[in-house]
Motif scaffolding. Structure first.
Motif, PDB file in Angstrom:
ATOM      1  N   ARG A 152       0.851  -1.183   0.000  1.00 11.37           N
ATOM      2  CA  ARG A 152       0.000   0.000   0.000  1.00 11.37           C
ATOM      3  C   ARG A 152       0.888   1.234   0.000  1.00 11.37           C
ATOM      4  N   PRO A 153       0.537   2.244  -0.813  1.00 12.28           N
ATOM      5  CA  PRO A 153       1.319   3.482  -0.775  1.00 12.28           C
ATOM      6  C   PRO A 153       1.077   4.221   0.525  1.00 12.28           C
ATOM      7  N   SER A 154       2.059   5.011   0.924  1.00 12.85           N
ATOM      8  CA  SER A 154       1.900   5.811   2.131  1.00 12.85           C
ATOM      9  C   SER A 154       1.035   7.037   1.831  1.00 12.85           C
ATOM     10  N   TRP A 155       0.623   7.710   2.900  1.00 16.22           N
ATOM     11  CA  TRP A 155      -0.162   8.927   2.727  1.00 16.22           C
ATOM     12  C   TRP A 155       0.650   9.995   1.995  1.00 16.22           C
ATOM     13  N   LEU A 156       1.951  10.059   2.258  1.00 18.52           N
ATOM     14  CA  LEU A 156       2.789  11.041   1.562  1.00 18.52           C
ATOM     15  C   LEU A 156       2.850  10.740   0.076  1.00 18.52           C
ATOM     16  N   ASP A 157       3.019   9.461  -0.280  1.00 15.73           N
ATOM     17  CA  ASP A 157       3.033   9.087  -1.691  1.00 15.73           C
ATOM     18  C   ASP A 157       1.724   9.484  -2.364  1.00 15.73           C
ATOM     19  N   ALA A 158       0.606   9.187  -1.710  1.00 24.30           N
ATOM     20  CA  ALA A 158      -0.701   9.521  -2.282  1.00 24.30           C
ATOM     21  C   ALA A 158      -0.870  11.036  -2.428  1.00 24.30           C
ATOM     22  N   LEU A 159      -0.391  11.790  -1.434  1.00 27.96           N
ATOM     23  CA  LEU A 159      -0.519  13.248  -1.486  1.00 27.96           C
ATOM     24  C   LEU A 159       0.309  13.827  -2.631  1.00 27.96           C
ATOM     25  N   LEU A 160       1.538  13.340  -2.802  1.00 36.49           N
ATOM     26  CA  LEU A 160       2.382  13.828  -3.899  1.00 36.49           C
ATOM     27  C   LEU A 160       1.776  13.469  -5.251  1.00 36.49           C
ATOM     28  N   ALA A 161       1.264  12.241  -5.371  1.00 39.56           N
ATOM     29  CA  ALA A 161       0.650  11.817  -6.626  1.00 39.56           C
ATOM     30  C   ALA A 161      -0.561  12.684  -6.949  1.00 39.56           C
ATOM     31  N   LEU A 162      -1.379  12.970  -5.934  1.00 32.01           N
ATOM     32  CA  LEU A 162      -2.564  13.801  -6.147  1.00 32.01           C
ATOM     33  C   LEU A 162      -2.165  15.224  -6.535  1.00 32.01           C
TER      34      LEU A 162
ATOM     35  N   PRO B 109      -4.966  19.720 -24.631  1.00 30.87           N
ATOM     36  CA  PRO B 109      -5.074  19.630 -23.168  1.00 30.87           C
ATOM     37  C   PRO B 109      -5.445  18.236 -22.663  1.00 30.87           C
ATOM     38  N   ALA B 110      -6.242  17.494 -23.421  1.00 30.94           N
ATOM     39  CA  ALA B 110      -6.640  16.163 -22.950  1.00 30.94           C
ATOM     40  C   ALA B 110      -5.433  15.243 -22.827  1.00 30.94           C
ATOM     41  N   LEU B 111      -4.523  15.288 -23.808  1.00 29.26           N
ATOM     42  CA  LEU B 111      -3.335  14.436 -23.746  1.00 29.26           C
ATOM     43  C   LEU B 111      -2.398  14.870 -22.630  1.00 29.26           C
ATOM     44  N   VAL B 112      -2.238  16.173 -22.442  1.00 27.89           N
ATOM     45  CA  VAL B 112      -1.374  16.661 -21.367  1.00 27.89           C
ATOM     46  C   VAL B 112      -1.960  16.286 -20.007  1.00 27.89           C
ATOM     47  N   ALA B 113      -3.280  16.412 -19.861  1.00 24.23           N
ATOM     48  CA  ALA B 113      -3.925  16.035 -18.606  1.00 24.23           C
ATOM     49  C   ALA B 113      -3.794  14.531 -18.361  1.00 24.23           C
ATOM     50  N   ALA B 114      -3.935  13.719 -19.416  1.00 22.63           N
ATOM     51  CA  ALA B 114      -3.760  12.272 -19.277  1.00 22.63           C
ATOM     52  C   ALA B 114      -2.334  11.937 -18.853  1.00 22.63           C
ATOM     53  N   GLY B 115      -1.372  12.676 -19.409  1.00 26.72           N
ATOM     54  CA  GLY B 115       0.009  12.469 -18.986  1.00 26.72           C
ATOM     55  C   GLY B 115       0.216  12.802 -17.520  1.00 26.72           C
ATOM     56  N   ALA B 116      -0.440  13.874 -17.047  1.00 26.45           N
ATOM     57  CA  ALA B 116      -0.325  14.243 -15.632  1.00 26.45           C
ATOM     58  C   ALA B 116      -0.925  13.163 -14.735  1.00 26.45           C
ATOM     59  N   LEU B 117      -2.057  12.617 -15.141  1.00 25.44           N
ATOM     60  CA  LEU B 117      -2.659  11.532 -14.353  1.00 25.44           C
ATOM     61  C   LEU B 117      -1.753  10.308 -14.346  1.00 25.44           C
ATOM     62  N   GLY B 118      -1.144  10.016 -15.488  1.00 24.60           N
ATOM     63  CA  GLY B 118      -0.203   8.889 -15.531  1.00 24.60           C
ATOM     64  C   GLY B 118       0.998   9.110 -14.631  1.00 24.60           C
ATOM     65  N   ALA B 119       1.506  10.353 -14.614  1.00 22.15           N
ATOM     66  CA  ALA B 119       2.637  10.656 -13.724  1.00 22.15           C
ATOM     67  C   ALA B 119       2.244  10.481 -12.268  1.00 22.15           C
ATOM     68  N   GLY B 120       1.017  10.879 -11.926  1.00 22.63           N
ATOM     69  CA  GLY B 120       0.555  10.692 -10.552  1.00 22.63           C
ATOM     70  C   GLY B 120       0.533   9.224 -10.163  1.00 22.63           C
ATOM     71  N   LEU B 121       0.057   8.370 -11.045  1.00 23.50           N
ATOM     72  CA  LEU B 121       0.053   6.937 -10.767  1.00 23.50           C
ATOM     73  C   LEU B 121       1.472   6.389 -10.638  1.00 23.50           C
ATOM     74  N   ILE B 122       2.380   6.892 -11.460  1.00 24.05           N
ATOM     75  CA  ILE B 122       3.773   6.435 -11.397  1.00 24.05           C
ATOM     76  C   ILE B 122       4.408   6.782 -10.052  1.00 24.05           C
TER      77      ILE B 122
END
Length: 376
Positions: free
Chosen positions: A5-15, A39-52
């Motif tokens: 499970r990710p930590s709260w800090l990991d989740a906060l940084l990803a968010l 913008p849709a592709l850039v936003a999708a990239g940001a969501l992917g970075a958050g998951l990473i």
């Protein structure tokens, strides 16, 4: 391996990265200079970075490489001279570069981490609009991120070392107090016993005082028995050294065997005296691995192999688990268990390394190597 499970800090940084990326993508959307054209592709990239970012502490190098790959994909599909770099790309790179620098690892893993950092930096230099000033600014920030990670790693190692030294000092102090307690109580009880015997002698052989003499004999016997028990329980501390690693492992394995886990302790190589701090670190690695075997592996047995190699102590804990979780895993959070991160810290504290993973034939293995110093 136990459930991660990710930590709260990991989740906060990803968010934060994902949220900032979405805001940037749609907040700057438009056809003009300096605006986001897709913008849709850039936003999708940001969501992917958050998951990473979520598993960054578990796979620091892997997540940095994954982010570099995502950035390369965006470079090909989205970025152009009008909008060369999304801010969240740079922020997420700094977070992961810091994470790579802060993780305890062996020389090979550290070399791999440096190569991953250089690859991430090199990709940023291929973006449109890069000039010498931008390159230097990027180098400075990524260098600071990596350097601060190294400082954090060293500080963590020092903290672990200080905690272990404090534990050893506390144990030594408890031993000293026990010895002093033995000396004081034994002396006073012996004195009381002698005085009681003296009173009994003063009573003489008067038949009318036989009851008093019997009571005093009972006090003398109780005094002598007490001194003997103190000698056995406390006085033995004078001559018994701190338990060796093998003695500690035998004591650790006994209750686990009683609980149904067939723990086998195997030694190879000629045993040698070890520094107390190294003994404690090696014991904690074995303890953590066996604890997680019991919790997660559903294994019928586990083997603890202690190898006294010419230049190092090698400790391996392997199990025969059939579940997805096994000897090496723990959340790495707070609590009694430090998980893989804690075990790596203990190995790194002595300049060693730790490997953990599934075995080809089934089960899980944790291997820690503790090099011998010149004085060991």
């Amino acid at each position: 391996m136990g459930r991660w499970r990710p930590s709260w800090l990991d989740a906060l940084l990803a968010l934060a990265v994902a949220g900032a990326g979405v805001v940037e993508a749609y907040g700057r959307a438009g056809p003009g200079q300096g605006q986001v054209h897709q913008p849709a592709l850039v936003a999708a990239g940001a969501l992917g970075a958050g998951l990473i970012l979520l598993p960054r502490r578990r796979f620091p190098v892997g997540t940095l490489l994954a982010l570099t790959g995502l950035s390369a994909l965006l470079r090909v599909t989205v970025m152009d001279n009008d909008y060369p770099l999304a801010a969240w790309q740079f922020y997420s790179n700094l977070i992961l570069v810091h994470t790579v620098g802060s993780q305890p690892a062996g020389p090979r893993a550290r070399a791999g981490g440096i190569l991953a950092v250089l690859a991430a930096y090199a990709l940023l230099q291929t973006l449109p609009g890069q000039d010498l000033a931008e390159s230097l600014i990027g180098a400075i920030f990524m260098g600071v991120a990596y350097g601060s990670g190294i400082l954090l790693r060293h500080q963590t190692a020092r903290t672990v070392q200080m905690a272990e030294q404090a534990a050893l000092a506390a144990a030594a102090e408890r031993t000293r107090i026990a010895r002093e307690l033995h000396d004081v109580i034994s002396h006073n009880v012996s004195l009381m016993t002698l005085q009681t015997g003296g009173v009994r002698m003063l009573l003489g052989a008067d038949p009318a005082r036989e009851r008093e003499r019997d009571l005093l004999r009972g006090v003398e016997r109780a005094g002598r028995d007490t001194v003997e028990e103190l000698r056995l329980l406390l006085g033995v501390l004078r001559d018994v050294p701190a338990p060796s690693l093998l003695d500690r492992l035998d004591a650790l394995a006994a209750p686990l065997r009683a609980a149904g886990l067939d723990v086998r302790v195997v030694t190879t190589g000629p045993p040698r005296p070890l520094p107390p701090a190294l003994v404690l670190s090696a014991f904690r690695v074995v303890q953590e691995a066996l604890t997680n075997t019991v919790k997660h592996a559903r294994a019928p047995g586990a083997e603890v192999r202690i190898e006294f190699a010419p230049g190092a102590l090698v400790v391996e804990v392997s199990d025969e688990g059939r579940a997805s979780g096994s000897a090496g895993d723990a959340s790495g959070g707070s609590g009694a268990g430090h998980g893989l991160v804690g075990m790596r810290e203990r190995a790194a504290l002595h300049g060693g390394t730790l490997r953990a993973g599934h075995r080809p034939g089934g089960g899980y293995a944790v291997t820690a190597t503790f090099p011998f110093s010149a004085g060991s």
